[in-house]
Design a protein around this motif. Structure first.
Motif, PDB file in Angstrom:
ATOM      1  N   GLY A  78      42.413  32.215  52.245  1.00 57.85           N
ATOM      2  CA  GLY A  78      42.911  32.003  50.725  1.00 57.85           C
ATOM      3  C   GLY A  78      44.337  32.835  50.254  1.00 57.85           C
ATOM      4  N   VAL A  79      45.075  32.383  49.437  1.00 63.33           N
ATOM      5  CA  VAL A  79      46.306  32.914  49.074  1.00 63.33           C
ATOM      6  C   VAL A  79      46.495  34.647  49.051  1.00 63.33           C
ATOM      7  CG1 VAL A  79      48.155  32.785  47.846  1.00 63.33           C
ATOM      8  CG2 VAL A  79      47.189  30.579  48.554  1.00 63.33           C
ATOM      9  N   THR A  80      46.981  35.166  49.736  1.00 66.02           N
ATOM     10  CA  THR A  80      47.007  36.583  49.317  1.00 66.02           C
ATOM     11  C   THR A  80      47.993  36.799  48.260  1.00 66.02           C
ATOM     12  OG1 THR A  80      46.320  37.342  51.481  1.00 66.02           O
ATOM     13  CG2 THR A  80      47.520  39.091  50.069  1.00 66.02           C
ATOM     14  N   HIS A  81      49.438  36.486  48.435  1.00 67.52           N
ATOM     15  CA  HIS A  81      50.749  36.914  47.711  1.00 67.52           C
ATOM     16  C   HIS A  81      51.147  35.488  47.219  1.00 67.52           C
ATOM     17  CE1 HIS A  81      54.924  37.981  46.838  1.00 67.52           C
ATOM     18  NE2 HIS A  81      54.195  38.888  46.433  1.00 67.52           N
ATOM     19  N   ALA A  82      51.283  35.476  45.766  1.00 68.97           N
ATOM     20  CA  ALA A  82      52.051  34.262  45.225  1.00 68.97           C
ATOM     21  C   ALA A  82      52.731  34.646  43.959  1.00 68.97           C
ATOM     22  CB  ALA A  82      50.902  33.321  44.858  1.00 68.97           C
ATOM     23  N   LEU A  83      53.534  36.020  43.796  1.00 66.33           N
ATOM     24  CA  LEU A  83      54.033  36.197  42.617  1.00 66.33           C
ATOM     25  C   LEU A  83      53.415  35.703  41.207  1.00 66.33           C
ATOM     26  CD1 LEU A  83      56.939  35.349  44.687  1.00 66.33           C
ATOM     27  CD2 LEU A  83      57.087  37.645  43.269  1.00 66.33           C
ATOM     28  N   ASP A  84      53.873  34.608  40.514  1.00 63.33           N
ATOM     29  CA  ASP A  84      53.278  34.477  39.605  1.00 63.33           C
ATOM     30  C   ASP A  84      53.080  32.822  39.547  1.00 63.33           C
ATOM     31  OD1 ASP A  84      55.752  33.312  38.926  1.00 63.33           O
ATOM     32  OD2 ASP A  84      55.952  34.008  36.997  1.00 63.33           O
TER      33      ASP A  84
ATOM     34  N   ARG B   5      52.578  41.171  41.068  1.00 60.47           N
ATOM     35  CA  ARG B   5      51.903  40.793  39.818  1.00 60.47           C
ATOM     36  C   ARG B   5      50.986  39.786  40.158  1.00 60.47           C
ATOM     37  NH1 ARG B   5      56.910  38.496  39.588  1.00 60.47           N
ATOM     38  NH2 ARG B   5      57.009  36.473  38.562  1.00 60.47           N
ATOM     39  N   GLY B   6      50.836  39.156  41.248  1.00 63.15           N
ATOM     40  CA  GLY B   6      49.951  38.097  41.459  1.00 63.15           C
ATOM     41  C   GLY B   6      49.033  38.226  42.825  1.00 63.15           C
ATOM     42  N   PHE B   7      48.158  39.442  42.992  1.00 60.70           N
ATOM     43  CA  PHE B   7      47.592  39.924  44.138  1.00 60.70           C
ATOM     44  C   PHE B   7      46.362  39.069  44.182  1.00 60.70           C
ATOM     45  CE2 PHE B   7      45.233  43.157  46.776  1.00 60.70           C
ATOM     46  CZ  PHE B   7      45.643  42.737  48.043  1.00 60.70           C
ATOM     47  N   ASN B   8      46.207  38.150  44.795  1.00 67.22           N
ATOM     48  CA  ASN B   8      45.121  37.176  44.640  1.00 67.22           C
ATOM     49  C   ASN B   8      43.716  37.715  45.061  1.00 67.22           C
ATOM     50  OD1 ASN B   8      45.663  33.773  43.973  1.00 67.22           O
ATOM     51  ND2 ASN B   8      47.536  35.143  44.563  1.00 67.22           N
ATOM     52  N   PRO B   9      43.695  38.598  46.091  1.00 64.23           N
ATOM     53  CA  PRO B   9      42.254  39.259  46.514  1.00 64.23           C
ATOM     54  C   PRO B   9      41.850  39.939  45.467  1.00 64.23           C
ATOM     55  CG  PRO B   9      43.882  39.541  48.376  1.00 64.23           C
ATOM     56  CD  PRO B   9      44.601  38.855  47.061  1.00 64.23           C
TER      57      PRO B   9
ATOM     58  N   ALA C 215      44.441  28.962  42.921  1.00 63.94           N
ATOM     59  CA  ALA C 215      43.035  28.772  42.308  1.00 63.94           C
ATOM     60  C   ALA C 215      42.154  30.046  42.044  1.00 63.94           C
ATOM     61  CB  ALA C 215      42.145  28.118  43.553  1.00 63.94           C
ATOM     62  N   ALA C 216      42.726  30.989  43.009  1.00 61.74           N
ATOM     63  CA  ALA C 216      42.046  32.196  42.435  1.00 61.74           C
ATOM     64  C   ALA C 216      42.547  32.940  40.991  1.00 61.74           C
ATOM     65  CB  ALA C 216      42.370  33.300  43.561  1.00 61.74           C
ATOM     66  N   LYS C 217      43.772  32.621  40.848  1.00 62.51           N
ATOM     67  CA  LYS C 217      43.842  33.146  39.326  1.00 62.51           C
ATOM     68  C   LYS C 217      43.333  32.295  38.342  1.00 62.51           C
ATOM     69  CE  LYS C 217      48.462  33.837  38.279  1.00 62.51           C
ATOM     70  NZ  LYS C 217      49.748  33.500  37.825  1.00 62.51           N
ATOM     71  N   ARG C 218      43.290  30.857  38.476  1.00 59.89           N
ATOM     72  CA  ARG C 218      42.635  30.140  37.660  1.00 59.89           C
ATOM     73  C   ARG C 218      41.229  30.196  37.414  1.00 59.89           C
ATOM     74  NH1 ARG C 218      42.809  24.304  39.429  1.00 59.89           N
ATOM     75  NH2 ARG C 218      41.300  25.137  40.674  1.00 59.89           N
TER      76      ARG C 218
END
Length: 430
Positions: A76-82, A302-306, A86-89
């Motif tokens: 799964g994505v770890t770092h994605a800024l903003d 600001r977008g730490f997906n874990p 899917a994890a953020k959603r």
């Protein structure tokens, strides 16, 4: 217990003198689970600190850990800024369904950066942008973070001095002052706002903690908070509630302001919002305040997906129903009764006891006594910290998931630490 030189010298040799918690707890921790931390020597310590409110669901909570491991194992994505992920959603949808909608809160969600001070900085910046004014009002003994904007609205003199430059555009007011002679609580503040000659620039916002954790477990009355919200509405100021330490169920309800019935314009969350100790912060605000330009406030982490993954798991596990809130309030009553029993049995100056939910403190007339109690508690296997402007308050912050046996054990150890640090009365002159 003292850490052997061979185990501790690397920290003394390589790490800055700014370190603090390790000085009160001289051991090297290696593992943690539930309500306990374990030293390298395998000695257990019952944790009534909870990462300063970051570990409301305990260490390595198994439900959250499973979700995190599954996410990492599938790449799964770890770092994605903003960027959209899917994890953020999933987190946003779950936060809306389990927290905002049941409370009829209309907030937009902003991810300002990894720490609570990032959430506060974003809140202050947004309030000033919306109102076109610089001044912000804060309250005595407040703590809002260690970056410059947050320090400007923090009351602690020691922490403010660390800024090294003047901290401006912020004005302190007394925290939950009691009405004098039947006068309204905010009579003096209101007069300053109304007077052409008061010297107070019209504030953009007021920032407040409903319970001041670092300031000494000072609890604002619900009626005082309602009066403050009304004053902000009447005088065209935004109300910011800093719920970084007391949010996510620490006082019982998910938000600490729910009991008062107010709806702040802006709310800051961090610490236990990820549920697992992973860095994550939120700034929540009314939709009409969302006047940001794209990229006007940003940050690399600001977008730490874990953290989104564990935050979602925590919401699903603990906030789909009211069980955790009821349990926290019940155990909070148990904690309060135990502290008052300890206080009532004192032969020295009676300590003051105050708090809400599972956030409680005992104040000592002699600040050194609070430090001594925490030191003795550590020797007995209990982690406690001090708070208050003079470190005069022993702060009890057990995990919300602590079981009855662990809570009773911790309270017994605390009572023992208080008894064993009591100074025997001096004999008078013969």
């Amino acid at each position: 217990m003292t850490v052997p030189h061979s185990a501790s010298h690397v920290f003394e040799r390589l790490e800055s003198e700014v370190r603090s918690y390790c000085r009160g707890w001289p051991t090297v921790f290696d593992r943690a689970h539930g309500s306990h931390m374990y030293g390298e020597d395998h000695r257990p310590y019952l944790d009534f600190f909870s990462g300063a409110g970051t570990l409301n669901y305990g260490h390595n909570n198994p439900v959250l850990k499973r979700a995190l491991l599954d996410y990492i194992e599938r790449d799964g994505v770890t770092h994605a800024l903003d960027m959209s992920t899917a994890a953020k959603r999933t987190f946003l949808e779950t936060f809306q369904e389990t927290v905002l909608e049941p409370r009829e809160l209309p907030y937009k969600v902003m991810f300002p950066g990894p720490a609570g001070t990032n959430a506060v900085e974003a809140a202050l910046k947004l309030a000033r942008k919306v109102k076109g004014r610089e001044a912000v009002v804060f309250f005595t003994n407040a703590f809002h973070g260690m970056s410059l904007g947050s320090l400007a609205v923090t009351g602690n003199a020691f922490k403010r001095a660390g800024a090294g430059i003047p901290l401006v555009h912020a004005t302190p007011m007394p925290y939950d002052e009691r009405p004098d002679g039947g006068q309204p609580a905010f009579r003096w503040f209101d007069r300053l706002l109304a007077g052409e000659g008061s010297g107070l620039d019209a504030p953009a916002a007021v920032i407040v903690e409903t319970v001041q954790g670092e300031g000494g477990l000072n609890v604002a009355r619900a009626e005082w908070l309602r009066d403050l919200a009304e004053l902000c509405r009447r005088r065209d100021m935004l109300l910011i509630v800093d719920d970084i330490q007391m949010g996510c169920g620490r006082t019982g309800a998910f938000f600490s302001f729910e009991e008062s019935g107010i709806v702040p314009d802006i709310v800051t969350l961090s610490k236990s919002v990820s549920g697992y100790g992973l860095p994550m912060a939120l700034t929540l605000f009314r939709p009409e305040l969302d006047i940001w330009q794209p990229g006007e406030h940003n940050g690399t982490f600001r977008g730490f997906n874990p953290a989104f993954v564990t935050a979602t798991a925590a919401l699903e596990e603990y906030w789909r129903d009211g069980r955790l809130e009821k349990q926290t309030l019940a155990r909070g009553e148990q904690l309060e009764q135990a502290l008052r029993a300890v206080a009532a049995g004192r032969t020295d100056t009676a300590p003051d006891v105050r708090g809400r939910g599972l956030a409680w403190g005992m104040e000592f007339a002699d600040p050194s006594r609070a430090t001594a109690v925490c030191a003795r508690a550590f020797e007995l296997g209990l982690l406690l910290e001090t708070s208050g402007p003079q470190d005069e308050v022993v702060k009890l912050f057990p995990p919300l998931t602590i079981d009855d046996e662990e809570l009773e054990e911790g309270l017994a150890l605390f009572g023992r630490a208080v008894r064993e640090t009591e100074q025997p009365p001096r004999s008078g002159p013969r």
